[in-house]
Design an enzyme around this catalytic site. Structure first.
Site, PDB file in Angstrom:
ATOM      1  N   ASP A  21       0.877  -1.174   0.000  1.00 25.67           N
ATOM      2  CA  ASP A  21       0.000   0.000   0.000  1.00 25.67           C
ATOM      3  C   ASP A  21       0.913   1.223   0.000  1.00 25.67           C
ATOM      4  OD1 ASP A  21      -2.391   1.611   0.350  1.00 25.67           O
ATOM      5  OD2 ASP A  21      -1.769   1.896   2.422  1.00 25.67           O
ATOM      6  N   SER A  22       0.315   2.370  -0.219  1.00 24.49           N
ATOM      7  CA  SER A  22       1.106   3.610  -0.144  1.00 24.49           C
ATOM      8  C   SER A  22       1.574   3.879   1.288  1.00 24.49           C
ATOM      9  CB  SER A  22       0.265   4.785  -0.627  1.00 24.49           C
ATOM     10  OG  SER A  22      -0.897   4.887   0.171  1.00 24.49           O
ATOM     11  N   CYS A  85      -4.295  -1.435  -1.950  1.00 24.89           N
ATOM     12  CA  CYS A  85      -4.461   0.008  -2.102  1.00 24.89           C
ATOM     13  C   CYS A  85      -5.410   0.208  -3.271  1.00 24.89           C
ATOM     14  CB  CYS A  85      -3.105   0.638  -2.397  1.00 24.89           C
ATOM     15  SG  CYS A  85      -3.178   2.390  -2.800  1.00 24.89           S
ATOM     16  N   GLU A 164      -2.951   8.887   8.486  1.00 26.45           N
ATOM     17  CA  GLU A 164      -1.485   8.783   8.526  1.00 26.45           C
ATOM     18  C   GLU A 164      -0.920   9.547   9.731  1.00 26.45           C
ATOM     19  OE1 GLU A 164       0.796   7.289   6.085  1.00 26.45           O
ATOM     20  OE2 GLU A 164      -0.890   6.285   5.140  1.00 26.45           O
ATOM     21  N   CYS A 196     -11.186   2.988   0.049  1.00 29.57           N
ATOM     22  CA  CYS A 196      -9.794   3.373   0.286  1.00 29.57           C
ATOM     23  C   CYS A 196      -9.397   2.580   1.524  1.00 29.57           C
ATOM     24  CB  CYS A 196      -9.677   4.867   0.553  1.00 29.57           C
ATOM     25  SG  CYS A 196      -8.030   5.359   1.130  1.00 29.57           S
ATOM     26  N   HIS A 198      -7.453   3.085   3.798  1.00 28.56           N
ATOM     27  CA  HIS A 198      -7.283   3.850   5.035  1.00 28.56           C
ATOM     28  C   HIS A 198      -8.603   4.086   5.778  1.00 28.56           C
ATOM     29  CE1 HIS A 198      -3.392   4.818   3.317  1.00 28.56           C
ATOM     30  NE2 HIS A 198      -3.052   5.553   4.357  1.00 28.56           N
TER      31      HIS A 198
HETATM   32  N1  DGL Z   1      -4.468   3.469   0.615  1.00 25.49           N
HETATM   33  C1  DGL Z   1      -4.772   4.213  -0.560  1.00 25.49           C
HETATM   34  C2  DGL Z   1      -6.053   3.704  -1.211  1.00 25.49           C
HETATM   35  O1  DGL Z   1      -6.618   2.690  -0.814  1.00 25.49           O
HETATM   36  C3  DGL Z   1      -4.918   5.668  -0.387  1.00 25.49           C
HETATM   37  C4  DGL Z   1      -3.837   6.388   0.308  1.00 25.49           C
HETATM   38  C5  DGL Z   1      -3.091   7.345  -0.559  1.00 25.49           C
HETATM   39  O2  DGL Z   1      -3.650   8.321  -1.078  1.00 25.49           O
HETATM   40  O3  DGL Z   1      -1.923   7.080  -0.725  1.00 25.49           O
HETATM   41  O4  DGL Z   1      -6.512   4.313  -2.133  1.00 25.49           O
END
Ligand code: DGL
Length: 277
Positions: A21-22, A85, A164, A196, A198
């Site tokens: 993931d990011s 992600c 974050e 998302c 997150h």
């Molecule tokens: N975890 C990423 C997603 O599911 C979003 C986080 C980011 O913008 O890096 O889209």
């Protein structure tokens, strides 16, 4: 690491699953996978050095995804890749599937199927990053689910930054949620997909704003179940044993360990740094 030596004669494959993931969001998927498939080894990469992906051009995110996939294959000999992600799934799933020698699972298709199954009145909402919503990936995946639903999508820029920072139920995030969720409230959705990885960390805030009649669906469990099916069908499951879980971050490893452990749990013990050159 030697390739292929871990596959046994008994149809089990002890190579790890690769996941990325990011940043921290994919830990929701990691948690679900660890719980459902405790025997599997897992290597998780949080690309916190280059997060957020959401506002970046999809081409750039695709490049990151390919680089991380290569790292997981070359360094860890992973048997399968989970793109934990939504933004990276929207940007790169097709190309990863075409170019990698291992199966690739994203979070969009499992999430789309889960929200379509959850709605009672056929009024579905999806929230995600600008990149994910702008890509149209959910609109396509829900369209392909074969069930007629009324779909409203809304981008929620700002949510990821709160997560974050570890700020998941402050007054500020509540105020932001009221503003960003207005389109799905106005559309009277009865099932809302947290598109998302997150966003499940903000579920309490999102649930408060949406009200008790709206079912919140997150793709983490749906992805873990899809992974179990895929491992079984491809003959890649590990079978018995206790999995080893490794975590790597391209950003500040101490910060990743502290917040990641809070979000995922005690399995996140040691974090290794990665440098992209
Ligand atoms: N975890 C990423 C997603 O599911 C979003 C986080 C980011 O913008 O890096 O889209």
């Amino acid at each position: 690491m030697r390739r292929g030596v871990t596959s046994s004669l008994h149809g089990v494959d002890a190579r790890p699953i690769g996941m990325f993931d990011s940043g921290f969001g994919g830990l929701t998927v990691a948690r679900a996978v660890i719980d459902l498939l405790p025997a599997e080894d897992l290597v998780y990469v949080g690309d916190t050095g280059r997060y957020p992906y959401g506002p970046r051009p999809l081409d750039e995110v695709r490049g990151f995804a390919l680089e991380i996939a290569r790292h997981l294959l070359d360094r860890h000999d992973v048997k399968l890749l989970v793109v934990a992600c939504n933004t990276a799934s929207a940007a790169a799933l097709e190309e990863l599937r075409e170019t990698l020698p291992v199966p690739v699972l994203g979070v969009i298709e499992p999430g789309a199927r889960a929200v379509v199954a959850a709605t009672r009145r056929g009024r579905v909402g999806v929230i995600g990053t600008l990149g994910t919503i702008g890509s149209g990936a959910y609109q396509r995946a829900i369209g392909a689910a074969g069930v007629e639903v009324d779909l409203t999508c809304a981008a929620c820029p700002g949510f990821v930054e709160f997560v974050e920072r570890g700020e998941t139920d402050s007054e500020q995030v509540h105020v932001l949620a009221e503003r960003l969720l207005a389109p799905v409230i106005d559309a009277d959705v009865d099932a809302l997909l947290l598109g998302c990885t997150h966003y499940p960390f903000l579920a309490r805030t999102i649930g408060d704003v949406m009200g008790p009649d709206v079912v919140l669906v997150d793709s983490a469990d749906a992805t873990a179940f899809a992974l179990r099916t895929l491992l079984g069908e491809a003959g890649l499951a590990r079978g018995d044993g206790e999995g080893v879980h490794r975590f790597e971050s391209s950003g500040d490893v101490d910060a990743f360990r502290t917040l990641g452990r809070r979000l995922l749990g005690p399995e996140l013990d040691h974090v290794l740094g990665i440098d992209w050159d």
